[in-house]
Scaffold this motif. Structure first.
Motif, PDB file in Angstrom:
ATOM      1  N   LYS A   1      -3.646 -39.237 -34.966  1.00  0.00           N
ATOM      2  CA  LYS A   1      -5.017 -38.737 -34.834  1.00  0.00           C
ATOM      3  C   LYS A   1      -5.508 -38.168 -36.155  1.00  0.00           C
ATOM      4  O   LYS A   1      -4.814 -37.394 -36.812  1.00  0.00           O
TER       5      LYS A   1
ATOM      6  N   THR B   1       1.390 -30.923 -33.580  1.00  0.00           N
ATOM      7  CA  THR B   1       0.781 -30.487 -34.838  1.00  0.00           C
ATOM      8  C   THR B   1       1.801 -29.999 -35.860  1.00  0.00           C
ATOM      9  O   THR B   1       1.429 -29.704 -36.994  1.00  0.00           O
TER      10      THR B   1
ATOM     11  N   HIS C   1     -12.227 -27.450 -41.058  1.00  0.00           N
ATOM     12  CA  HIS C   1     -11.054 -26.591 -41.200  1.00  0.00           C
ATOM     13  C   HIS C   1     -11.132 -25.681 -42.424  1.00  0.00           C
ATOM     14  O   HIS C   1     -10.251 -24.848 -42.617  1.00  0.00           O
TER      15      HIS C   1
ATOM     16  N   ASP D   1     -13.501 -37.822 -34.162  1.00  0.00           N
ATOM     17  CA  ASP D   1     -12.074 -38.020 -34.384  1.00  0.00           C
ATOM     18  C   ASP D   1     -11.706 -39.491 -34.222  1.00  0.00           C
ATOM     19  O   ASP D   1     -12.354 -40.239 -33.470  1.00  0.00           O
TER      20      ASP D   1
ATOM     21  N   SER E   1     -18.518 -31.260 -32.761  1.00  0.00           N
ATOM     22  CA  SER E   1     -18.316 -29.883 -33.205  1.00  0.00           C
ATOM     23  C   SER E   1     -19.580 -29.066 -32.980  1.00  0.00           C
ATOM     24  O   SER E   1     -20.700 -29.578 -33.042  1.00  0.00           O
TER      25      SER E   1
ATOM     26  N   LYS F   1       2.325 -32.847 -39.121  1.00  0.00           N
ATOM     27  CA  LYS F   1       0.941 -32.827 -39.581  1.00  0.00           C
ATOM     28  C   LYS F   1       0.887 -32.895 -41.099  1.00  0.00           C
ATOM     29  O   LYS F   1       1.798 -32.445 -41.788  1.00  0.00           O
TER      30      LYS F   1
ATOM     31  N   ARG G   1      -8.497 -34.226 -44.892  1.00  0.00           N
ATOM     32  CA  ARG G   1      -8.658 -34.231 -43.438  1.00  0.00           C
ATOM     33  C   ARG G   1      -7.282 -34.152 -42.784  1.00  0.00           C
ATOM     34  O   ARG G   1      -6.319 -34.758 -43.254  1.00  0.00           O
TER      35      ARG G   1
ATOM     36  N   THR H   1     -15.299 -33.268 -28.726  1.00  0.00           N
ATOM     37  CA  THR H   1     -15.591 -34.433 -29.568  1.00  0.00           C
ATOM     38  C   THR H   1     -16.743 -34.192 -30.536  1.00  0.00           C
ATOM     39  O   THR H   1     -16.820 -34.835 -31.583  1.00  0.00           O
TER      40      THR H   1
ATOM     41  N   ASP I   1      -0.686 -32.992 -28.454  1.00  0.00           N
ATOM     42  CA  ASP I   1      -0.668 -32.845 -29.904  1.00  0.00           C
ATOM     43  C   ASP I   1       0.703 -32.369 -30.373  1.00  0.00           C
ATOM     44  O   ASP I   1       1.265 -31.430 -29.809  1.00  0.00           O
TER      45      ASP I   1
ATOM     46  N   SER J   1     -13.522 -33.922 -36.499  1.00  0.00           N
ATOM     47  CA  SER J   1     -14.671 -33.307 -35.833  1.00  0.00           C
ATOM     48  C   SER J   1     -14.744 -31.801 -36.020  1.00  0.00           C
ATOM     49  O   SER J   1     -15.672 -31.165 -35.524  1.00  0.00           O
ATOM     50  N   HIS J   2     -13.771 -31.217 -36.740  1.00  0.00           N
ATOM     51  CA  HIS J   2     -13.784 -29.769 -36.938  1.00  0.00           C
ATOM     52  C   HIS J   2     -13.682 -29.445 -38.423  1.00  0.00           C
ATOM     53  O   HIS J   2     -12.912 -30.071 -39.154  1.00  0.00           O
TER      54      HIS J   2
ATOM     55  N   ASP K   1      -8.153 -35.675 -37.327  1.00  0.00           N
ATOM     56  CA  ASP K   1      -9.019 -34.617 -36.794  1.00  0.00           C
ATOM     57  C   ASP K   1     -10.203 -34.452 -37.741  1.00  0.00           C
ATOM     58  O   ASP K   1     -10.134 -33.731 -38.732  1.00  0.00           O
TER      59      ASP K   1
END
Length: 724
Positions: free
Chosen positions: A554, A528, A561, A578, A632, A531, A516, A630, A526, A558-559, A556
């Motif tokens: 954070k 990023t 990737h 998230d 997906s 990361k 994740r 928030t 952000d 909820s998506h 992430d």
């Protein structure tokens, strides 16, 4: 086409097949291999087995193709598994100046074939196969066809395919780093000594031994035999030997051998045209940049006295170029003007609704393997027009100017509706001196920068300006133009980098969340570039985070990737809301540890809709929504968070996440799908419910509560106005 598929296609195009019986068989096999690749994206099968089965169906090609492909199967070269890190191979190749590899393949019918590769730094390569010899000295490339007794020169491929990326040299880094997936390697201690280490290698289809030089961990010899009983014309064993002694320069001579007919030299395709001003006059001495959509080609040149420009493309399509092609031209002493155009692909189906300036000329294409690629263009006309400008200043959090900060600008042209994406305008870079044709500059002593000669594009075009400096965290700002982008000020405030945050991400049942994405936030922005990803135990470590009292971390979640073509991983993804945690910053402390707990979506929401007369509202659209981003879209679709009530005005949502601003949205004209309704029925319901007011009902989340029952009374627009 994704990067893995391109890498595989690139590998296939380099395989030298024995086409003595019929040269068409080479193309046929390449098509078979690539068809297998395409099928793999749709079915969960082992790519290596699919390829091997397809090869074995062709008795003419399997003898020679096997010799080249076995090495990929045996040692897991990254062209098949996409796991070999070229950096590992580069380190191995950098340790030696000369490499000579000999491959000997024995078939079941006692047929023995030998293949050889020579490499000499800095830029010499020779390959010898049963049917041809290839010699490349970094300037010229000679291809000798043994069967046809012909020889042909062309420009070198090495500027586009460095020596260390040659597929045969993947074996050099094999025993230095992590072993390829699916391969068992066991050291044979009793056969090893201080000079050479002996390993036993076992893979599903082959088993063998490898002798590795103890000091350098470079291979000396590899032998392998098939694990199953082969057919007469199939390989039964192979052997690789490696020699690192100096290689004579005569080996790389590009002189035409006696008795061979020299064919005309292969000429490279071009990208050419002219630059004119608004009065139609040619513009000499201007700078022209050209970049392709795949970041494979980026070059610049000057217009001549007639305003003409010309770029030579990579030879023999060694580095295929991808649509769209972007060109930008300007005079360096005139920051107010620019000329540009975009050459879109011929098969682009979606219209952008945008008129692109200039004339893209007549372009050539390279078709096949399910794709269309750019292969040259002539007759391009670029015409100067007013240019856009972006300026700004870069400072630290105390307001001090940061000099010598690197600045870049990129752009995402949009269609007439303001949408980014698949409309043939997805340019890579704007054409500049930076890597892959990026437009770059640096701040001056006062921290100021300026980009001139930029295309203005059109309304709602997306621009991204990014900056980084030594000791600071990289930052970027994205904005949309309001009309054509004439002038824009973009200032940056950079945070010093220096904090390290380690932690673990798990769900509320203690299950670790692996792979994740984790990154830093400051005041909702952000960062990023700071990361990482969690490991298999959910652990992570972030370095170089912003030094700020407002730092947050954070997860992430909820998506998804994972790309869809990695089907198994893509389907293994499970949605969570998230998670954001605050870092309790203490001056002087540079290391922090956090625990991030994600809550599984387990809430159930039952909804009953009625009108003010107490009558149920059947088939009324109801949606579960949260704050933007928030929930997906994948989870929303899978869990049917958009429904219509049943005939009794009731619906039920399950596995609803507890997210910020969770609410129900009811809108009579909403186009929510329901499999029990026909299109005609849906239209009737829309007309019937058009009179009802858009209604939102916040859901008050209660700790530890998982079930919610909500009754909603929907007002008509008229009732709402009267009540108001």
């Amino acid at each position: 086409m994704n990067d893995n598929e391109r890498q595989f296609e690139d590998f296939v195009s380099k395989i030298k097949f024995d086409d003595t019986p019929d040269s068409d068989h080479r193309d046929k096999l390449e098509q078979d291999l690539l068809a297998a690749m395409a099928k793999q994206t749709r079915q969960e099968k082992d790519l290596r087995l699919i390829i091997w089965r397809r090869i074995m169906k062709s008795p003419i090609v399997r003898l020679t193709a096997a010799a080249v492909i076995i090495v990929g199967i045996l040692v897991g070269i990254g062209t098949f598994s996409c796991t070999t890190a070229w950096a590992q191979i580069t380190r191995a190749v950098n340790d030696v100046q000369n490499i000579h590899i000999t491959e000997t393949v024995t078939h079941g019918n006692a047929d023995v074939r030998e293949y050889q590769w020579w490499i000499k730094k800095p830029r010499y390569l020779k390959e010898e196969y049963t049917d041809r010899v290839i010699i490349d000295n970094g300037i010229d490339r000679l291809v000798i066809n043994k069967a046809k007794k012909t020889a042909q020169l062309s420009d070198s491929w090495l500027p586009y395919r460095p020596l260390e990326k040659h597929y045969m040299f993947g074996t050099l880094g094999f025993f230095r780093e992590k072993k390829p997936r699916g391969t068992e390697i066991t050291k044979i201690a009793e056969q090893s000594d201080e000079i050479a280490i002996v390993y036993e290698i076992e893979k599903k289809d082959y088993k063998g031994k490898a002798w590795i030089e103890a000091n350098t961990m470079l291979p000396l010899r590899i032998v392998a035999t098939t694990a199953e009983e082969p057919k007469a014309d199939e390989p039964i064993s192979l052997e690789y030997t490696y020699n690192y002694e100096p290689i004579s320069m005569e080996t790389f001579s590009t002189s035409i051998p006696p008795g061979y007919d020299e064919l005309p030299r292969k000429q490279r395709e071009v990208l050419s045209g002219k630059l004119i001003n608004k009065r139609g006059q040619v513009v000499p001495g201007a700078t022209v940049y050209a970049v392709d959509g795949g970041a494979k080609f980026a070059a610049s040149c000057k217009t001549d006295r007639w305003g003409e420009f010309s770029f030579k493309l990579p030879p023999d399509n060694v580095e295929p170029l991808w649509f769209p092609i972007f060109l930008r031209a300007f005079q360096e002493d005139d920051p107010s003007r620019v000329a540009w155009t975009i050459i879109r692909g011929p098969n682009e189906k979606r219209e952008s609704g945008i008129k692109v300036p200039g004339n893209p000329g007549h372009h050539k294409i390279l078709e096949g393997r399910g794709s269309v690629r750019f292969a040259g263009a002539t007759g391009i006309v670029l015409e100067t027009q007013p240019a856009g400008k972006i300026v700004g200043q870069v400072t630290d959090i105390d307001g001090n100017a940061i000099s010598d900060a690197a600045i870049s600008v990129t752009c995402h042209p949009v269609d007439k509706f303001g949408n980014e994406g698949d409309h043939g305008l997805e340019i890579g870079n704007l054409g500049g001196p930076g890597k892959y044709g990026a437009v770059t500059t640096q701040t001056d002593g006062e921290g100021r920068y300026e980009f001139d000669n930029l295309p203005r594009f059109w309304d709602k075009t997306v621009f991204i300006v990014g900056t980084g400096a030594q000791g600071y965290v990289y930052s970027s700002i994205r904005f949309r133009s309001e009309g054509p982008m004439n002038y824009k000020e973009v200032d940056f405030l950079l945070y010093p980098a220096g904090l390290t945050v380690k932690g673990v991400v798990m769900d509320n049942y203690g299950a670790p969340l692996a792979q994740r994405e984790i990154y830093a936030l400051v005041n909702g922005k952000d960062y990023t570039k700071c990361k990482t990803k969690t490991d298999e135990k959910g652990g992570f470590r972030l370095f170089g985070c912003p030094i700020s009292q407002d730092l947050q971390i954070k997860a992430d979640l909820s998506h998804n990737h994972w790309p869809p073509h990695e089907r198994k991983r893509y389907l293994s993804y499970r949605y969570y809301p998230d998670v954001v945690v605050d870092i309790e910053y203490e001056e002087g402390n540079t290391e922090y540890e956090v625990e991030m707990v994600a809550e599984r979506p387990e809430s159930t929401i039952e909804v009953e809709l009625k009108n003010t007369a107490g009558e149920p509202l059947p088939y009324f659209p109801v949606e579960v929504r949260g704050a933007p981003g928030t929930i997906s879209s994948q989870w929303e679709a899978d869990k049917k968070l958009k429904q219509r009530t049943d005939k009794n005005g009731y619906c039920k949502f399950t596995e609803v996440p507890k997210v910020e601003d969770l609410r129900l949205v009811m809108w009579g004209s909403g186009g929510v799908w329901n499999e029990t309704l026909s299109e005609e029925q849906v239209e009737k319901i829309k007309k019937k419910y058009k009179k009802y007011k858009w209604t939102e009902v916040p859901i008050e989340l209660i700790p530890d509560q998982k079930e919610y029952k909500i009754e909603v009374t929907i007002l008509t627009n008229e009732e709402y106005e009267q009540k108001k």
